[in-house]
Design a protein around this motif. Structure first.
Motif, PDB file in Angstrom:
ATOM      1  N   PRO A   1       1.167  -1.325  11.153  1.00  9.31           N
ATOM      2  CA  PRO A   1       0.889  -2.060   9.915  1.00  9.31           C
ATOM      3  C   PRO A   1      -0.597  -2.389   9.810  1.00  9.31           C
ATOM      4  CG  PRO A   1       2.802  -2.965  11.047  1.00  9.31           C
ATOM      5  CD  PRO A   1       2.165  -2.000  11.995  1.00  9.31           C
ATOM      6  N   PHE A   2      -1.122  -2.276   8.601  1.00 13.00           N
ATOM      7  CA  PHE A   2      -2.544  -2.522   8.384  1.00 13.00           C
ATOM      8  C   PHE A   2      -2.748  -3.972   7.963  1.00 13.00           C
ATOM      9  CE2 PHE A   2      -6.262  -2.511   5.493  1.00 13.00           C
ATOM     10  CZ  PHE A   2      -7.225  -2.133   6.415  1.00 13.00           C
ATOM     11  N   ASP A   3      -3.556  -4.683   8.728  1.00 15.09           N
ATOM     12  CA  ASP A   3      -3.866  -6.076   8.427  1.00 15.09           C
ATOM     13  C   ASP A   3      -5.320  -6.147   7.972  1.00 15.09           C
ATOM     14  OD1 ASP A   3      -4.173  -8.765   8.198  1.00 15.09           O
ATOM     15  OD2 ASP A   3      -3.944  -9.217  10.342  1.00 15.09           O
ATOM     16  N   PRO A   4      -5.577  -6.290   6.663  1.00 16.68           N
ATOM     17  CA  PRO A   4      -6.960  -6.280   6.167  1.00 16.68           C
ATOM     18  C   PRO A   4      -7.781  -7.469   6.650  1.00 16.68           C
ATOM     19  CG  PRO A   4      -5.439  -6.909   4.423  1.00 16.68           C
ATOM     20  CD  PRO A   4      -4.600  -6.455   5.572  1.00 16.68           C
ATOM     21  N   THR A   5      -7.109  -8.521   7.147  1.00 12.44           N
ATOM     22  CA  THR A   5      -7.854  -9.690   7.639  1.00 12.44           C
ATOM     23  C   THR A   5      -8.269  -9.546   9.094  1.00 12.44           C
ATOM     24  OG1 THR A   5      -5.818 -10.843   8.304  1.00 12.44           O
ATOM     25  CG2 THR A   5      -6.581 -11.160   6.031  1.00 12.44           C
ATOM     26  N   ASN A   6      -7.774  -8.499   9.748  1.00  6.87           N
ATOM     27  CA  ASN A   6      -8.093  -8.305  11.164  1.00  6.87           C
ATOM     28  C   ASN A   6      -8.257  -6.807  11.427  1.00  6.87           C
ATOM     29  OD1 ASN A   6      -8.478  -8.662  13.910  1.00  6.87           O
ATOM     30  ND2 ASN A   6      -6.277  -8.814  14.349  1.00  6.87           N
ATOM     31  N   VAL A   7      -9.458  -6.296  11.142  1.00  5.15           N
ATOM     32  CA  VAL A   7      -9.714  -4.862  11.237  1.00  5.15           C
ATOM     33  C   VAL A   7     -10.733  -4.589  12.335  1.00  5.15           C
ATOM     34  CG1 VAL A   7     -10.542  -2.819  10.026  1.00  5.15           C
ATOM     35  CG2 VAL A   7      -9.219  -4.545   8.791  1.00  5.15           C
ATOM     36  N   ASP A   8     -10.350  -3.720  13.259  1.00  6.46           N
ATOM     37  CA  ASP A   8     -11.271  -3.253  14.296  1.00  6.46           C
ATOM     38  C   ASP A   8     -11.785  -1.880  13.858  1.00  6.46           C
ATOM     39  OD1 ASP A   8     -12.663  -2.429  16.490  1.00  6.46           O
ATOM     40  OD2 ASP A   8     -11.055  -2.802  17.940  1.00  6.46           O
ATOM     41  N   LEU A   9     -13.041  -1.810  13.438  1.00  6.35           N
ATOM     42  CA  LEU A   9     -13.582  -0.575  12.894  1.00  6.35           C
ATOM     43  C   LEU A   9     -13.641   0.554  13.914  1.00  6.35           C
ATOM     44  CD1 LEU A   9     -16.484  -1.942  10.658  1.00  6.35           C
ATOM     45  CD2 LEU A   9     -14.186  -1.246   9.972  1.00  6.35           C
ATOM     46  N   THR A  10     -13.539   0.234  15.189  1.00  4.29           N
ATOM     47  CA  THR A  10     -13.588   1.283  16.214  1.00  4.29           C
ATOM     48  C   THR A  10     -12.239   1.974  16.389  1.00  4.29           C
ATOM     49  OG1 THR A  10     -13.085  -0.303  17.980  1.00  4.29           O
ATOM     50  CG2 THR A  10     -15.413   0.081  17.446  1.00  4.29           C
ATOM     51  N   THR A  11     -11.170   1.313  15.976  1.00  2.07           N
ATOM     52  CA  THR A  11      -9.834   1.895  16.144  1.00  2.07           C
ATOM     53  C   THR A  11      -9.070   2.052  14.834  1.00  2.07           C
ATOM     54  OG1 THR A  11      -8.880  -0.308  16.527  1.00  2.07           O
ATOM     55  CG2 THR A  11      -9.645   0.934  18.463  1.00  2.07           C
ATOM     56  N   ALA A  12      -9.511   1.409  13.770  1.00  2.48           N
ATOM     57  CA  ALA A  12      -8.777   1.450  12.500  1.00  2.48           C
ATOM     58  C   ALA A  12      -8.819   2.841  11.882  1.00  2.48           C
ATOM     59  CB  ALA A  12      -9.361   0.433  11.527  1.00  2.48           C
ATOM     60  N   ASP A  13      -7.743   3.182  11.215  1.00  2.00           N
ATOM     61  CA  ASP A  13      -7.666   4.458  10.506  1.00  2.00           C
ATOM     62  C   ASP A  13      -8.483   4.346   9.217  1.00  2.00           C
ATOM     63  OD1 ASP A  13      -7.003   6.729   9.092  1.00  2.00           O
ATOM     64  OD2 ASP A  13      -4.897   6.698   9.709  1.00  2.00           O
ATOM     65  N   PRO A  14      -9.492   5.201   9.018  1.00  2.00           N
ATOM     66  CA  PRO A  14     -10.313   5.109   7.797  1.00  2.00           C
ATOM     67  C   PRO A  14      -9.507   5.316   6.523  1.00  2.00           C
ATOM     68  CG  PRO A  14     -10.804   7.125   9.018  1.00  2.00           C
ATOM     69  CD  PRO A  14      -9.970   6.270   9.914  1.00  2.00           C
ATOM     70  N   VAL A  15      -8.414   6.077   6.609  1.00  2.00           N
ATOM     71  CA  VAL A  15      -7.578   6.285   5.424  1.00  2.00           C
ATOM     72  C   VAL A  15      -6.986   4.962   4.958  1.00  2.00           C
ATOM     73  CG1 VAL A  15      -5.541   7.447   4.510  1.00  2.00           C
ATOM     74  CG2 VAL A  15      -7.047   8.645   6.104  1.00  2.00           C
ATOM     75  N   GLN A  16      -6.523   4.147   5.907  1.00  2.00           N
ATOM     76  CA  GLN A  16      -5.952   2.856   5.546  1.00  2.00           C
ATOM     77  C   GLN A  16      -6.997   1.947   4.908  1.00  2.00           C
ATOM     78  OE1 GLN A  16      -4.358   1.733   9.439  1.00  2.00           O
ATOM     79  NE2 GLN A  16      -2.285   2.112   8.667  1.00  2.00           N
ATOM     80  N   ILE A  17      -8.212   1.989   5.422  1.00  4.94           N
ATOM     81  CA  ILE A  17      -9.276   1.147   4.871  1.00  4.94           C
ATOM     82  C   ILE A  17      -9.619   1.582   3.449  1.00  4.94           C
ATOM     83  CG2 ILE A  17     -11.676   0.438   5.140  1.00  4.94           C
ATOM     84  CD1 ILE A  17     -11.347   0.787   8.147  1.00  4.94           C
TER      85      ILE A  17
ATOM     86  N   MET B   1       0.853  -1.191   0.000  1.00  8.23           N
ATOM     87  CA  MET B   1       0.000   0.000   0.000  1.00  8.23           C
ATOM     88  C   MET B   1       0.885   1.236   0.000  1.00  8.23           C
ATOM     89  SD  MET B   1      -3.105   0.841   2.608  1.00  8.23           S
ATOM     90  CE  MET B   1      -2.002   0.823   3.991  1.00  8.23           C
ATOM     91  N   GLU B   2       0.518   2.224  -0.829  1.00 11.54           N
ATOM     92  CA  GLU B   2       1.397   3.358  -1.050  1.00 11.54           C
ATOM     93  C   GLU B   2       1.165   4.495  -0.078  1.00 11.54           C
ATOM     94  OE1 GLU B   2       2.031   4.480  -5.114  1.00 11.54           O
ATOM     95  OE2 GLU B   2       1.010   2.689  -5.762  1.00 11.54           O
ATOM     96  N   ALA B   3       0.026   4.536   0.563  1.00  8.53           N
ATOM     97  CA  ALA B   3      -0.263   5.645   1.459  1.00  8.53           C
ATOM     98  C   ALA B   3      -0.717   5.105   2.800  1.00  8.53           C
ATOM     99  CB  ALA B   3      -1.344   6.541   0.843  1.00  8.53           C
ATOM    100  N   GLU B   4       0.077   5.293   3.823  1.00  7.45           N
ATOM    101  CA  GLU B   4      -0.269   4.844   5.160  1.00  7.45           C
ATOM    102  C   GLU B   4      -0.395   6.050   6.075  1.00  7.45           C
ATOM    103  OE1 GLU B   4       1.901   0.476   5.168  1.00  7.45           O
ATOM    104  OE2 GLU B   4       2.492   2.016   6.567  1.00  7.45           O
ATOM    105  N   ALA B   5      -1.445   6.051   6.860  1.00 10.68           N
ATOM    106  CA  ALA B   5      -1.697   7.206   7.717  1.00 10.68           C
ATOM    107  C   ALA B   5      -1.107   7.033   9.102  1.00 10.68           C
ATOM    108  CB  ALA B   5      -3.197   7.458   7.801  1.00 10.68           C
ATOM    109  N   SER B   6      -0.622   5.852   9.446  1.00 10.83           N
ATOM    110  CA  SER B   6      -0.032   5.640  10.764  1.00 10.83           C
ATOM    111  C   SER B   6       1.098   4.642  10.636  1.00 10.83           C
ATOM    112  CB  SER B   6      -1.100   5.128  11.736  1.00 10.83           C
ATOM    113  OG  SER B   6      -1.509   3.824  11.382  1.00 10.83           O
ATOM    114  N   GLU B   7       1.873   4.474  11.723  1.00  8.95           N
ATOM    115  CA  GLU B   7       3.006   3.563  11.711  1.00  8.95           C
ATOM    116  C   GLU B   7       2.582   2.123  11.983  1.00  8.95           C
ATOM    117  OE1 GLU B   7       5.786   5.055  14.504  1.00  8.95           O
ATOM    118  OE2 GLU B   7       6.202   6.909  13.398  1.00  8.95           O
TER     119      GLU B   7
END
Length: 378
Positions: free
Chosen positions: A9-25, A1-7
């Protein structure tokens, strides 16, 4: 992924919508990747089909005006001309500005990242394009007036004073050439019956003598047309690349783009047919071919890069979003000012035949409506 909003790592198989960065999604979902699934033969065939259809549709209005021997009825020429004008307007909003929002708008991966998130860029870039084209148009008009010593002929007479007989004659001659709303002789158009008294060759006339006014009018219109064609070609290249690497949607995208490019070709050809090229000039035919080749060449490039080109990448979205926004501004200005306003509102030679005017308006609305409908698929 070319644009990450935080340090983190984004795991698309394990996403907590209450804490995940919407930009990463959003960035993960928008990076669709290269979906090329073979069928090379069908894609090569699409290249040639689009080449033939788009080129012929572009040539038709030009040939109808410049080849009297074809004896094309005037209502067919009128249909192509004003249908194409509607297509240009719809292309600007539906096929350029809307995709620009999808690529770099506030709800896109690009639009939620870094400086792109600070402003809504698609309309700003389109506005910038409109103002640049407006300034270029004004400068071109002033240069032509200074060089050829003639006025445009659309003024209200406030500063006109008394004109000489030669000026009036020159204006009358040029109006036969440049009026997009009618011909030098008004053919009677019976809408619905298909009956037209006279062929296009009988009413279109010659392109006029090579007077200073006609040269000035040519340079003014030709410069505006080049800007329009470049804007459309940018768009054609982008969709050609997309078709070259499309996956399952190829079956839908291919026939839609055939109509898409054909309709745009009518718009380009209609605009070009109003330009007073010198008789025998090859320039309009070269420009028709340039438009016809743009999408096939882009398809070929897409096929050549089918293993590496990713139309959903961050960089690809930035490039396509900027180009679409710039092209949208070009077509908005050209469609509304150069085509609709100049033809229907400010043309002193606009037809007084109510049926003919209704036919022209219907063609314009039909072109805009059908091109807008195609936006559902491409």
């Amino acid at each position: 992924m070319e644009a990450e909003a935080s340090e983190v790592p984004f795991d698309p198989t394990n996403v907590d919508l209450t804490t995940a960065d919407p930009v990463q999604i959003i960035c993960f979902l928008s990076e669709e990747g290269n979906e090329y699934d073979g069928r090379l033969g069908a894609r090569v065939a699409a290249l040639f089909v689009i080449l033939i259809v788009s080129t012929l549709c572009t040539i038709f209005p030009v040939a109808a005006r410049r080849a009297p021997g074809l004896k094309i009825p005037s209502y067919i020429y009128l249909f192509a001309r004003y249908f194409g004008a509607g297509v240009i307007v719809a292309t600007a909003f539906i096929h350029l500005l809307a995709p620009a929002y999808e690529a770099i708008g506030p709800a896109s991966c690009v639009g939620m990242t870094g400086g792109w998130a600070e402003y809504t860029w698609p309309p700003a870039i389109a506005l910038f394009s409109i103002m640049v084209i407006f300034l270029v148009d004004v400068i071109a008009e002033r240069y032509a007036e200074a060089k050829f010593g003639a006025s445009h002929g659309h003024g209200d007479g406030i500063e006109g004073g008394v004109r000489t007989e030669s000026e009036v004659a020159g204006e009358a001659t040029s109006s036969k050439v440049t009026s997009m709303a009618g011909f030098s002789q008004e053919p009677k158009l019976e809408v619905g019956s298909g009956n037209v008294n006279g062929k296009l060759s009988d009413v279109s006339g010659e392109y006029g003598e090579d007077s200073g006014y006609n040269r000035r009018d040519f340079y003014s219109q030709f410069s505006a047309f080049l800007i329009l064609e470049f804007g459309v070609i940018f768009h054609s290249i982008i969709i050609g690349l997309a078709l070259g690497v499309a996956g399952e949607e190829f079956n839908t995208l291919f026939p839609v783009l055939v109509f898409h490019q054909g309709f745009e070709g009518l718009g380009i050809g209609a605009r070009m047919s109003a330009i007073p090229f010198k008789p025998g000039s090859w320039l309009p035919w070269i420009l028709c071919l340039a438009y016809g080749l743009s999408t096939p060449i882009a398809i070929a490039i897409g096929l050549g890069l089918r293993g590496s080109y990713n139309p959903g990448s961050f960089t690809a979205n930035v490039v396509s979003g900027i180009l679409d926004s710039l092209s949208a501004g070009i077509l908005i200005y050209t469609g509304l000012v150069e085509l609709l306003a100049r033809d229907f509102l400010f043309d002193p030679k606009r037809t007084r035949d109510g049926k003919k005017l209704a036919f022209m308006l219907t063609c314009t609305i039909l072109g805009a409506g059908l091109m807008a409908l195609l936006g559902k698929w491409a």
